[in-house]
Design a protein around this motif. Sequence first.
Motif, PDB file in Angstrom:
ATOM      1  N   LYS A 132       7.630   3.925   2.934  1.00  0.00           N
ATOM      2  CA  LYS A 132       7.033   4.440   1.701  1.00  0.00           C
ATOM      3  C   LYS A 132       7.210   5.950   1.605  1.00  0.00           C
ATOM      4  CE  LYS A 132       2.527   4.884  -0.602  1.00  0.00           C
ATOM      5  NZ  LYS A 132       1.079   4.600  -0.491  1.00  0.00           N
ATOM      6  N   LEU A 133       6.827   6.656   2.661  1.00  0.00           N
ATOM      7  CA  LEU A 133       6.912   8.118   2.627  1.00  0.00           C
ATOM      8  C   LEU A 133       8.352   8.593   2.547  1.00  0.00           C
ATOM      9  CD1 LEU A 133       4.212   9.166   5.245  1.00  0.00           C
ATOM     10  CD2 LEU A 133       4.106   9.424   2.776  1.00  0.00           C
ATOM     11  N   ARG A 134       9.211   7.977   3.352  1.00  0.00           N
ATOM     12  CA  ARG A 134      10.610   8.412   3.335  1.00  0.00           C
ATOM     13  C   ARG A 134      11.243   8.118   1.989  1.00  0.00           C
ATOM     14  NH1 ARG A 134      13.934   6.409   8.338  1.00  0.00           N
ATOM     15  NH2 ARG A 134      13.792   4.421   7.211  1.00  0.00           N
ATOM     16  N   GLY A 135      10.895   6.981   1.392  1.00  0.00           N
ATOM     17  CA  GLY A 135      11.412   6.669   0.062  1.00  0.00           C
ATOM     18  C   GLY A 135      10.933   7.659  -0.980  1.00  0.00           C
TER      19      GLY A 135
ATOM     20  N   ILE B   7      16.001   3.757  -2.823  1.00  0.00           N
ATOM     21  CA  ILE B   7      15.965   2.322  -3.120  1.00  0.00           C
ATOM     22  C   ILE B   7      15.896   1.505  -1.837  1.00  0.00           C
ATOM     23  CG2 ILE B   7      17.325   0.400  -4.052  1.00  0.00           C
ATOM     24  CD1 ILE B   7      18.387   2.436  -6.150  1.00  0.00           C
ATOM     25  N   ILE B   8      16.677   1.876  -0.842  1.00  0.00           N
ATOM     26  CA  ILE B   8      16.705   1.127   0.424  1.00  0.00           C
ATOM     27  C   ILE B   8      15.330   1.133   1.080  1.00  0.00           C
ATOM     28  CG2 ILE B   8      17.617   1.137   2.780  1.00  0.00           C
ATOM     29  CD1 ILE B   8      20.267   2.210   1.537  1.00  0.00           C
ATOM     30  N   ASP B   9      14.705   2.319   1.175  1.00  0.00           N
ATOM     31  CA  ASP B   9      13.406   2.418   1.850  1.00  0.00           C
ATOM     32  C   ASP B   9      12.291   1.741   1.056  1.00  0.00           C
ATOM     33  OD1 ASP B   9      13.840   3.635   4.335  1.00  0.00           O
ATOM     34  OD2 ASP B   9      13.996   5.612   3.436  1.00  0.00           O
ATOM     35  N   LEU B  10      12.262   1.977  -0.253  1.00  0.00           N
ATOM     36  CA  LEU B  10      11.179   1.398  -1.050  1.00  0.00           C
ATOM     37  C   LEU B  10      11.307  -0.115  -1.159  1.00  0.00           C
ATOM     38  CD1 LEU B  10      10.637   4.005  -3.906  1.00  0.00           C
ATOM     39  CD2 LEU B  10       9.575   3.866  -1.649  1.00  0.00           C
ATOM     40  N   THR B  11      12.533  -0.636  -1.139  1.00  0.00           N
ATOM     41  CA  THR B  11      12.715  -2.091  -1.141  1.00  0.00           C
ATOM     42  C   THR B  11      12.129  -2.695   0.132  1.00  0.00           C
ATOM     43  OG1 THR B  11      14.700  -1.935  -2.517  1.00  0.00           O
ATOM     44  CG2 THR B  11      14.414  -3.958  -1.238  1.00  0.00           C
ATOM     45  N   ARG B  12      12.332  -2.029   1.269  1.00  0.00           N
ATOM     46  CA  ARG B  12      11.739  -2.510   2.526  1.00  0.00           C
ATOM     47  C   ARG B  12      10.216  -2.435   2.459  1.00  0.00           C
ATOM     48  NH1 ARG B  12      14.994   0.069   7.574  1.00  0.00           N
ATOM     49  NH2 ARG B  12      13.727  -1.467   8.690  1.00  0.00           N
ATOM     50  N   TYR B  13       9.702  -1.370   1.861  1.00  0.00           N
ATOM     51  CA  TYR B  13       8.248  -1.226   1.750  1.00  0.00           C
ATOM     52  C   TYR B  13       7.648  -2.313   0.855  1.00  0.00           C
ATOM     53  CZ  TYR B  13       3.679   0.605   0.539  1.00  0.00           C
ATOM     54  OH  TYR B  13       2.325   0.725   0.344  1.00  0.00           O
TER      55      TYR B  13
ATOM     56  N   LYS C 253       8.497  -5.254   0.312  1.00  0.00           N
ATOM     57  CA  LYS C 253       8.436  -6.592   0.902  1.00  0.00           C
ATOM     58  C   LYS C 253       7.039  -6.886   1.443  1.00  0.00           C
ATOM     59  CE  LYS C 253      13.319  -6.978   2.209  1.00  0.00           C
ATOM     60  NZ  LYS C 253      14.286  -7.024   3.336  1.00  0.00           N
ATOM     61  N   SER C 254       6.314  -5.824   1.824  1.00  0.00           N
ATOM     62  CA  SER C 254       4.963  -5.995   2.367  1.00  0.00           C
ATOM     63  C   SER C 254       3.870  -5.627   1.379  1.00  0.00           C
ATOM     64  CB  SER C 254       4.800  -5.137   3.640  1.00  0.00           C
ATOM     65  OG  SER C 254       5.704  -5.543   4.633  1.00  0.00           O
ATOM     66  N   ASP C 255       4.203  -4.841   0.374  1.00  0.00           N
ATOM     67  CA  ASP C 255       3.204  -4.414  -0.614  1.00  0.00           C
ATOM     68  C   ASP C 255       3.837  -4.551  -1.994  1.00  0.00           C
ATOM     69  OD1 ASP C 255       1.084  -3.324  -1.953  1.00  0.00           O
ATOM     70  OD2 ASP C 255       1.333  -1.277  -1.190  1.00  0.00           O
ATOM     71  N   SER C 256       4.031  -5.793  -2.412  1.00  0.00           N
ATOM     72  CA  SER C 256       4.865  -6.077  -3.578  1.00  0.00           C
ATOM     73  C   SER C 256       4.216  -5.730  -4.907  1.00  0.00           C
ATOM     74  CB  SER C 256       5.265  -7.554  -3.579  1.00  0.00           C
ATOM     75  OG  SER C 256       4.120  -8.384  -3.521  1.00  0.00           O
ATOM     76  N   PHE C 257       2.912  -5.376  -4.911  1.00  0.00           N
ATOM     77  CA  PHE C 257       2.227  -5.083  -6.169  1.00  0.00           C
ATOM     78  C   PHE C 257       1.827  -3.611  -6.284  1.00  0.00           C
ATOM     79  CE2 PHE C 257       0.896  -9.670  -5.549  1.00  0.00           C
ATOM     80  CZ  PHE C 257       1.895 -10.151  -6.379  1.00  0.00           C
ATOM     81  N   ASN C 258       2.479  -2.745  -5.533  1.00  0.00           N
ATOM     82  CA  ASN C 258       2.175  -1.317  -5.588  1.00  0.00           C
ATOM     83  C   ASN C 258       2.857  -0.721  -6.816  1.00  0.00           C
ATOM     84  OD1 ASN C 258       2.306   1.591  -5.175  1.00  0.00           O
ATOM     85  ND2 ASN C 258       1.588   1.178  -3.100  1.00  0.00           N
ATOM     86  N   VAL C 259       2.081  -0.472  -7.854  1.00  0.00           N
ATOM     87  CA  VAL C 259       2.629  -0.070  -9.154  1.00  0.00           C
ATOM     88  C   VAL C 259       3.430   1.226  -9.060  1.00  0.00           C
ATOM     89  CG1 VAL C 259       2.006   0.723 -11.468  1.00  0.00           C
ATOM     90  CG2 VAL C 259       0.902  -1.301 -10.502  1.00  0.00           C
ATOM     91  N   GLU C 260       2.887   2.233  -8.379  1.00  0.00           N
ATOM     92  CA  GLU C 260       3.569   3.528  -8.323  1.00  0.00           C
ATOM     93  C   GLU C 260       4.899   3.432  -7.593  1.00  0.00           C
ATOM     94  OE1 GLU C 260       2.670   6.079 -10.103  1.00  0.00           O
ATOM     95  OE2 GLU C 260       1.046   4.793 -10.808  1.00  0.00           O
ATOM     96  N   ILE C 261       4.951   2.622  -6.536  1.00  0.00           N
ATOM     97  CA  ILE C 261       6.195   2.492  -5.778  1.00  0.00           C
ATOM     98  C   ILE C 261       7.226   1.688  -6.576  1.00  0.00           C
ATOM     99  CG2 ILE C 261       7.209   1.567  -3.661  1.00  0.00           C
ATOM    100  CD1 ILE C 261       5.529   4.137  -3.337  1.00  0.00           C
ATOM    101  N   ILE C 262       6.780   0.670  -7.301  1.00  0.00           N
ATOM    102  CA  ILE C 262       7.709  -0.086  -8.154  1.00  0.00           C
ATOM    103  C   ILE C 262       8.311   0.844  -9.212  1.00  0.00           C
ATOM    104  CG2 ILE C 262       7.921  -1.970  -9.816  1.00  0.00           C
ATOM    105  CD1 ILE C 262       5.633  -3.379  -8.289  1.00  0.00           C
TER     106      ILE C 262
END
Length: 654
Positions: free
Chosen positions: A434-437, A450-456, A458-467
Amino acid sequence: MYMRSLSAVILFLSFASAGHAQVSLARYFNYDLFPEADFINYKEIPVNWNFDGKTQREFNAGLTALKEERFAQAIASFDEAIRLSPELWISHYYRGICLKITGKLDDALKDLEFARTRSGGKFQISYEIGEIYQEKRQYTQALKYYDEVRDLAPDSVEGYYGIANIAFLSRDPDKAVRFYKKCMDANPSFPDAYLKAGLLRLFANRRENKAFEYFDKAIEVDPTYQEGLFWRGLINIEFGHAGKALVDWNKLIQLNPQRPLYTLVRGYLYIELDDYDKAFTDLKNAVIDLEIDENKFELGSKKQTNKQIDLQASSHYLMRNIFGLSDEAAAPLRKAYCLIVKHSYEDALKDLDKSLAVQPSAAAFLLKACTFEYLEKHDSSLVCLNKTLALDNDIFEAHKKRAIYRTALRDWRGATADFMAMEKLQPESIITYKLRGQLKASLNDHYGCIIDLTRYLKSDSFNVEIIKLRANASYHVGNYKTYKEDYVTLLTLDTFKIEHHQGLYIANILLQDTVGAIEVLNHCAKVFPSDAFPILQQMEIYLWKKEFSKALYSYTLYTEKVPFKGARERSEALYLKGLAHLGRKELQLASESFNQSIEEGKAGGFVNLDSHYERGKLSLKAGKKKQTKSDFKVLKANNYPKDKELVETVLNSD
């Protein structure tokens, strides 16, 4: 009865942590904190099981789920029981209780009123209805039902208690105390009445001795009464009786050792008593018990959440390592930790320096780094992080903080090394991605983001800000399919955010899916009927499809449905209207629309270059060279990109 004592505690802690030696709770007393309607407990009514077997089965399932606090399942079972036997009032009553507990107050009122009119005068139902109106701050209605409780059950405490609470909330302390006394007469073992009468006598009437009589009586009738122990302790602190407060809070924690907030306030009390060893134990345990998910850490935020995550990480590290320090180094370190929790940062630094002077430790440098960060002395914080990791390179939290600093300083190699260390130390922790993304996004490294946030995700699929962040990165690399998928998810998560509609609309336009774009706009118009966005975007699509009459109809909708229109928005709408008339060969109407658009823009301090361009071309066709030159001068002065050669030719002509 449940009270909002937690809110008052937070006020107390905030005041105490500001460094004041004396606590004045009276200035923070708020009638609206008490008394809160009890949405945790409810009045049970005995069930007469003289109804059919299928209904009994569903009703019993609902009752069991209610007692186990599985409220959604309870409601579903009561729904089925009511479907089978619509007139069975007891099913409506208990479904109303479930709806009340889950905050669906209007629906709860419907069920409870149904039950009330068919139950034959059950006072419990009237009381529950009164509590709902109390919560809704409709005190006249609440009093009506509490009076009804008193009429139906004159020997019970509930009617008097409800009336007393309304008097309390209505700033009528004398009436409130009078009715709390009636509660005491009706049920001498009812502790809530004594406690609230005591609070009123203290804060409204400043009668300290009488207040303590009530507090003592509340605990006498129920020695396990936690609210009474808590409040008597808190009031004792105000009047300088810290020893008495400690006795109450020790008992309170014995009764409820799983309530970390009680441990936290006792830790503060130990600080006031200069017993930092006991304060350290309480505060450390409370911080760990109140643990926040580290994924809630927000990059660049100054929220208390980030500080609590820091403290819980420091707490875990201290627990593992403080025993390796000498007593001379450990004692000031424990004290410093307490002072940090109390927000006394400058004093904490002094004790950290004392600890480091005796024995350098990674724990002390880590706390010092956090303290400098809270004081916004970031250079000093980074120095301390370097010293922390020089002594112990296996501290995840220290690498995380240093990675953020190094990224801000554009030390990419150093930041990358810290992130790699985080992955090695805690490979299961997704906060690294998350932080690195987030940091890569800030550096416009969109593919890496995209690579880092996609990995993140997978575990927190409803995080609006990260999406949103991943969608933005996908947009920048031209991956419009993923961009659309993310906005479909965002709109599913929250359909009442207009920016989610806007993002999905843009995605469809980029993918040249006009049907999908129009569907989004139609949905948006239903959700936001008075917003200009869906209407004006529909105009643009109709213009692109050369459906000019539909575009003009959209403009009519805009004028009728959008009540508040800014000058820039009006100018843009009139420009689109002009294009629609132009498409229909209605040149005079088009010219009038462009004129209006330009004037609206001027009124709002905005130059609508598109309208100048279209008006200039119309004037050129009509032989109005002076008007054309006037418009084209505006275009040249603002470096308008269209038809630059034509603009130059006209301006250079005689």
